[in-house]
Design an enzyme around this catalytic site. Structure first.
Site, PDB file in Angstrom:
ATOM      1  N   LYS A   1       0.858  -1.190   0.000  1.00 28.13           N
ATOM      2  CA  LYS A   1       0.000   0.000   0.000  1.00 28.13           C
ATOM      3  C   LYS A   1       0.894   1.240   0.000  1.00 28.13           C
ATOM      4  CE  LYS A   1      -4.073   1.977   2.255  1.00 28.13           C
ATOM      5  NZ  LYS A   1      -3.557   3.353   2.363  1.00 28.13           N
TER       6      LYS A   1
ATOM      7  N   LYS B   1      -6.848  -7.977  -2.304  1.00 20.83           N
ATOM      8  CA  LYS B   1      -7.967  -7.848  -3.232  1.00 20.83           C
ATOM      9  C   LYS B   1      -8.376  -9.216  -3.765  1.00 20.83           C
ATOM     10  CE  LYS B   1      -6.229  -3.399  -5.005  1.00 20.83           C
ATOM     11  NZ  LYS B   1      -5.694  -2.718  -6.214  1.00 20.83           N
TER      12      LYS B   1
END
Length: 657
Positions: free
Chosen positions: A111, A282
C-alpha cells in the site's frame, strides 16, 4: 531529414528513453544525449508551433501557473478500503468473502503511502488527471500530472476511453534531497514523503511540481471502453503492456499465503523506493467482485492491512547536539542498537528543549522507541523504574557547539538557534541565500559549486567569495577555466548590487526583501544602519520591535561585524541607490494576477517599485489597481466585488509610459 521527420524521430526516441528510465528503471540513453535531443526538439517545435502535440516530451516541463484547481466528478468512484489491524481481523475478512464466494484467489500489493489519482485517456491521449478528493469529486491536477515522467502521455492501441487509478508518490531519495535543499534555504521541512507528494501535486505552478520529481504506480483499471477482463491480474498486465508503471503484486491461493506475503512485504519495506503504510488484499476474480459488491463506504472484496508500529526499549547512551543549516540546535539521543521496521536504529531526534523537559529524558535512561510514520525514530516515553541513580536533567547549551556564538530562543519558543553570521554549520544555507536571485544574484553559484568551494576550504564565510582567484576555482570538480572566469565575473558584478539586496542577503531573522528595501531607503548606508538605535529602527514604517531587536542583535555580533568588514574590503557596495525622480506610484498598491505575457511578475514588480509603488500578493480595500493577465481567477473576482480598477497589460504599460 526535414523538420517534420526529425520532430517525429526525436519524439519517439525521447519517449522510449523516458519509458526505459522512469518505468523500467533501466536507462539506455545517457542524460547528456537526452538533454541534447530534448533541447533540439524544443527548438524545432518553437520554429513550427503548428507541429506541437500534447503528447510531446516537451510538454512535461510545466505550463503557466493556475489561479485555482477546478473540480472533477469521477466517472467511477475512487473507493477507500476497510482497514484491518491484525491477522485475526484479516481471517474475519476472509470468512466474510468466502461466505459469498467459497473458492477465492487473492492478490496482495504493497500500500503506497502517497496520493491517489485518476488518469483519463481519450483516443490514447492523456487528457485529464484528478485527485481522489472524497472519492466522487476531486481536483483537476492535469498540468501537474503531465510533469510525472512515468505517466505515459500517449498509449498504443488504446480503447476510445480509458480511466486508470494510481498512487502518486515522492521517491525516498528525492524526498531526502528535497528536504536537504529546503534546509539550506531555511524553509520548513516536509514531515514525510506523503506530505511532500501531496504538497507538490497541489502546486498552482506546474513548474514547481516538475522540479519535485514525483512518480506513480498504477493499480486499477477504473473504466476501459470496449475491453473485457476476467481477473485483476489481467488488468495489471494490460496496463503494463500499455506502458504504465504497475504496482508490485503477488497471487495467493489462501489466507495463510496472504499473511505470509504481508509479513514479507513488511520485512522488506526498506527495499522499496517508496514508503508504504500497509498492504492491500484484493479478490482477483472480477466476477466475484461483482457478487460481493460494496457497502456505503467500502468494497467488500478488498481490505487494507495496517502494520502495527513496533515499540522497543533502548538505552540513551548520550545526547548530542546537531546544528542545522538554519542554525537550529537539535538534540539527538544516541541509543543502544535496536531493530525497528526493518532497520537498525541507533539514534532518535529529541526535537527541542521542551520535548526533553516534558518527558524528562536523561542520559542513562531506558526509553521506549518507535518509528513515527515508519520513517523517523522517536522516543515515546522514559521507563522510569529503570532509571540509574545520579542522572541529571538535560539542558541544551547556551552557546553554539560549532562556532561558540550565543544561542537564542525563537519567538514561538519552539527552537533554540545559533546567532553566528559565519557559523560553519550554516555556511551552505547562508551561501545559498546570499547568492540567490533576490539577494546578491550571483549567477553560476549553484549548490554544487558552493559545496565544492566549501569542501575545498576556499570559502568559510560569504565574504570569502569575493577573494576567490581564478586558478583555485578552475581546479574544482566540473569547473574549468571558462566556468571559473564566468563565476568571478558574476561575483564582480554582484558587488554593485543595491544596499537593499545586501541587507536581505545577510539573512537577518525577520528581515525579508521588503524590509531590506525599507531599511536601505531610510538609512542609505550600511554604517548608518549599523549605528541605528532601537528607537530609530522602530520609527521606520513596517519595522516592529521584534524585527528591530533582531537587527540590533545581528549587528552586534562579532561574526556579523567581521563579515561586513570583509565585504567592505572586497569593495561590495554599502550605499542605497538614489531614489528615482519618477515617483508617480507613491502611495499606490498593485496586485498582479493571471498569466502575464508581456513581462514577468518580477519585471512588473520592479516597474512598480522603481516608481514608488508597492506590489502586494492579495486584493484588499487598500489596493489601487489589479493588473490581470490571461486566466485570472479569484483575485480578479475579488477586485470586481470591491470595485477596484482592473488593468490589462496594455493599460498597465500605458500607465508606465
Amino acid at each position: 531529414m526535414n523538420d517534420f521527420n526529425e520532430i517525429e524521430t526525436l519524439r519517439q526516441e525521447l519517449t522510449q528513453a523516458g519509458y526505459e528510465y522512469y518505468v523500467l528503471d533501466n536507462p539506455v540513453m545517457s542524460d547528456y544525449d537526452y538533454d541534447h535531443k530534448l533541447r533540439r526538439l524544443e527548438e524545432l517545435e518553437t520554429a513550427h508551433p503548428e507541429l506541437a502535440t500534447p503528447d510531446s516530451p516537451t510538454q512535461r516541463v510545466g505550463g503557466q501557473p493556475l489561479e485555482a484547481f477546478t473540480q472533477v466528478a469521477h466517472r467511477v468512484p475512487l473507493e477507500s478500503l476497510q482497514d484491518v489491524f491484525d491477522f485475526e481481523e484479516l481471517e474475519a475478512f476472509d470468512q466474510r468473502v468466502k461466505g459469498a464466494v467459497p473458492k477465492v484467489e487473492y492478490v496482495v500489493e504493497p500500500k503506497v503511502d502517497g496520493l491517489s489519482v485518476a488518469l483519463e485517456y481519450e483516443g490514447g491521449l492523456f487528457v485529464r488527471g484528478a485527485t481522489r478528493g472524497d472519492g466522487r469529486v476531486g481536483e483537476d491536477v492535469t498540468e501537474n500530472l503531465r510533469t510525472v515522467r512515468s505517466i505515459p502521455l500517449k498509449i498504443p492501441n488504446a480503447p476510445p476511453r480509458l480511466i486508470v487509478r494510481g498512487e502518486v508518490f515522492m521517491p525516498k531519495k528525492v524526498f531526502h534531497a528535497l528536504n536537504e535543499e529546503r534546509e539550506r534555504r531555511g524553509e520548513a521541512l516536509f514531515a514525510n514523503p506523503r506530505n511532500a507528494a501531496a504538497g507538490s501535486l497541489r502546486q498552482l505552478d506546474p513548474k514547481v511540481a516538475a522540479s519535485r520529481k514525483l512518480d506513480i504506480l498504477v493499480f486499477n483499471v477504473q473504466y476501459a471502453e470496449g475491453e473485457t477482463f476476467s481477473t485483476h491480474e489481467e488488468t495489471l498486465n494490460y496496463l503494463r503492456d500499455k506502458g504504465f508503471k504497475v504496482i508490485p503484486h503477488y497471487s495467493c491461493d489462501s489466507v495463510s499465503q496472504v499473511t505470509e506475503r504481508i509479513a514479507q512485504i513488511g520485512e522488506g519495506r526498506e527495499a522499496f523506493q517508496f514508503d508504504i503504510d500497509g498492504a492491500v488484499i484484493k479478490v482477483n476474480s472480477l466476477s466475484q467482485r461483482e457478487t460481493l459488491g460494496s457497502t456505503a463506504k467500502f468494497p467488500r472484496w478488498a481490505a487494507a492491512y495496517k502494520y502495527p508500529p513496533e515499540v522497543k526499549s533502548a538505552q540513551v547512551v548520550d545526547i548530542v547536539i546537531q546544528v542545522g543549516r538554519t542554525g537550529v540546535l537539535t538534540p539527538k539521543a544516541v541509543l543502544t542498537p535496536v531493530r525497528l521496521a526493518g532497520t537498525t536504529v541507533t539514534n532518535a531526534t529529541l526535537h527541542n528543549q521542551d520535548f526533553i523537559s516534558e518527558k524528562d529524558i536523561r542520559i542513562g535512561d531506558t526509553v521506549l522507541v518507535r518509528k513515527a510514520g515508519e520513517i523517523i525514530p522517536e522516543v515515546l516515553s522514559v521507563v522510569e523504574d529503570k532509571r540509574p541513580e545520579g542522572t541529571q536533567p538535560y539542558f541544551l547549551p547556551k552557546a553554539c557547539p560549532v562556532c561558540g556564538a550565543p544561542v537564542e530562543r525563537d519567538e514561538d519558543g519552539a527552537h533554540i538557534r545559533c546567532t553566528g553570521a559565519e557559523c560553519p554549520a550554516q555556511l551552505l544555507r547562508n551561501l545559498a541565500h546570499f547568492a540567490s536571485r533576490d539577494a546578491m544574484d550571483i549567477e553560476g553559484l549553484g549548490i554544487a559549486v558552493m559545496e565544492n568551494l566549501v569542501n575545498a576550504e576556499l570559502v568559510k564565510t560569504p565574504g570569502d567569495l569575493y577573494f576567490l582567484n581564478e586558478e583555485d576555482v578552475a581546479q574544482l570538480d566540473r569547473m574549468g577555466k571558462r566556468s571559473a572566469k564566468k563565476l568571478l565575473a558574476s561575483l564582480e558584478k554582484s558587488k554593485e548590487q543595491d544596499l537593499s539586496r545586501l541587507i536581505y542577503a545577510f539573512g537577518i531573522r525577520q528581515v525579508g526583501q521588503k524590509a531590506g528595501k525599507i531599511l536601505a531607503a531610510r538609512f542609505q548606508t550600511m554604517d548608518a544602519l549599523q549605528n541605528a538605535a532601537l528607537e530609530e529602527l522602530t520609527a521606520v514604517d513596517d519595522i516592529g520591535e521584534i524585527t528591530a531587536q533582531s537587527i540590533l542583535d545581528w549587528m552586534a555580533s562579532p561574526q556579523s561585524q567581521h563579515l561586513i568588514q570583509r565585504l567592505k574590503e572586497a569593495g561590495v557596495n554599502m550605499t542605497a541607490a538614489e531614489q528615482g525622480s519618477d515617483q508617480r506610484f507613491a502611495g499606490m498598491t498593485f496586485v498582479l494576477t493571471g498569466a502575464l505575457e508581456k513581462f514577468t511578475r518580477d519585471e512588473a514588480t520592479g516597474m512598480i517599485e522603481s516608481r514608488g509603488g508597492k506590489a502586494a500578493g492579495s486584493v484588499s480595500k487598500k489596493t489601487t489597481y489589479v493588473v490581470a493577465g490571461e486566466a485570472a481567477g479569484s483575485k480578479l473576482r475579488k477586485a470586481q466585488e470591491l470595485g477596484i480598477p482592473v488593468l490589462t497589460e496594455e493599460e498597465f504599460l500605458e500607465l508606465i509610459k
